[in-house]
Design a protein around this motif. Structure first.
Motif, short mmCIF file in Angstrom:
data_model
loop_
_atom_site.label_atom_id
_atom_site.label_comp_id
_atom_site.label_asym_id
_atom_site.label_seq_id
_atom_site.Cartn_x
_atom_site.Cartn_y
_atom_site.Cartn_z
N ARG A 157 -54.33 88.66 19.44
CA ARG A 157 -54.95 87.92 18.33
C ARG A 157 -55.80 88.87 17.49
O ARG A 157 -56.55 89.68 18.02
CB ARG A 157 -55.81 86.80 18.88
CG ARG A 157 -56.61 86.05 17.83
CD ARG A 157 -57.25 84.81 18.39
NE ARG A 157 -56.19 83.83 18.63
CZ ARG A 157 -56.37 82.70 19.29
NH1 ARG A 157 -57.55 82.40 19.79
NH2 ARG A 157 -55.36 81.86 19.47
N THR A 159 -58.78 88.59 14.72
CA THR A 159 -59.77 87.63 14.23
C THR A 159 -60.71 88.31 13.25
O THR A 159 -61.24 89.38 13.53
CB THR A 159 -60.60 87.07 15.41
OG1 THR A 159 -59.71 86.52 16.39
CG2 THR A 159 -61.57 86.00 14.94
N SER A 167 -64.73 82.46 10.65
CA SER A 167 -63.69 83.38 11.10
C SER A 167 -62.33 82.69 11.09
O SER A 167 -62.24 81.50 11.34
CB SER A 167 -63.98 83.88 12.52
OG SER A 167 -65.15 84.66 12.53
N PHE A 169 -58.01 83.56 12.30
CA PHE A 169 -57.26 84.46 13.17
C PHE A 169 -55.76 84.25 12.99
O PHE A 169 -55.32 83.24 12.46
CB PHE A 169 -57.66 84.26 14.64
CG PHE A 169 -57.32 82.90 15.18
CD1 PHE A 169 -56.07 82.62 15.72
CD2 PHE A 169 -58.27 81.88 15.16
CE1 PHE A 169 -55.77 81.37 16.21
CE2 PHE A 169 -57.97 80.62 15.65
CZ PHE A 169 -56.71 80.37 16.18
#
Length: 188
Positions: A157, A159, A167, A169
């Motif tokens: 991932r 992010t 945030s 991702f």
């Protein structure tokens, strides 16, 4: 009677994916004030000096909204007003790259992501046990473990960092193909 004074507070900046802000208006020599000029929503209402304001979708698209605070309950005086502008920065975007298959013979997998409207992002592991050469670099290497390779995949991932914006991702799925093998047959 003293003239009413109004202060809508300083201009503010918010993010498109986190646009709600608390206003900080003040009024003196009057009994209250009213906010006007925006098509968004005020909570509790537009007569609350420190209301929470959420810009409308049109304001978010436009990237700005100007709110005006006007004094009310002015007695014998003329109403006074002051304006403040809310700048709405675009929401960040992130792309961890396309899912892909790599050869299981090489545990070092090059990964590369892209971001926009944000300064940085960090890689993390959703499933897998390896390590990153540099988790804070958009282009880095994931060093897979033998278990990762025997499991046949890892999920990673990317992010974005927080700030004014929430945030966001994106994930990438990497499959490990079986290592090639060769057999020349028995000795003759």
């Amino acid at each position: 009677t003293p003239q009413p004074t109004v202060n809508a507070a300083a201009d503010r900046t918010v993010c498109a994916n986190n646009p709600t802000l608390t206003l900080a208006g003040s009024v003196t020599n009057a009994t209250g004030g009213i906010w006007t000029g925006g098509s968004g929503t005020f909570v509790a209402n537009n007569t609350t000096l420190n209301a929470q304001y959420t810009p409308s979708a049109a304001e978010i698209t436009a990237g700005t909204v100007t709110l005006t605070l006007t004094s009310t309950g002015n007695g014998n005086c003329v109403a006074t007003n002051d304006a403040m502008t809310i700048t709405i920065n675009p929401a960040p975007t992130v792309d961890a790259g396309a899912d892909r298959t790599v050869c299981g013979i090489n545990p070092a997998v090059a990964i590369s992501g892209t971001i926009a409207n944000v300064g940085s992002a960090t890689w993390s592991i959703i499933s897998g046990g390896g390590t990153f050469a540099n988790a804070n670099s958009l282009s880095t290497t994931y060093n897979a473990t033998p278990t990762d390779i025997s499991n046949g995949f890892v999920d990673l991932r990317l992010t974005t960092t927080a700030g004014l914006c929430n945030s966001v991702f994106d994930d990438v799925h990497i499959n490990f193909a079986p290592a090639p093998s060769a057999n020349a047959g028995p000795n003759q």
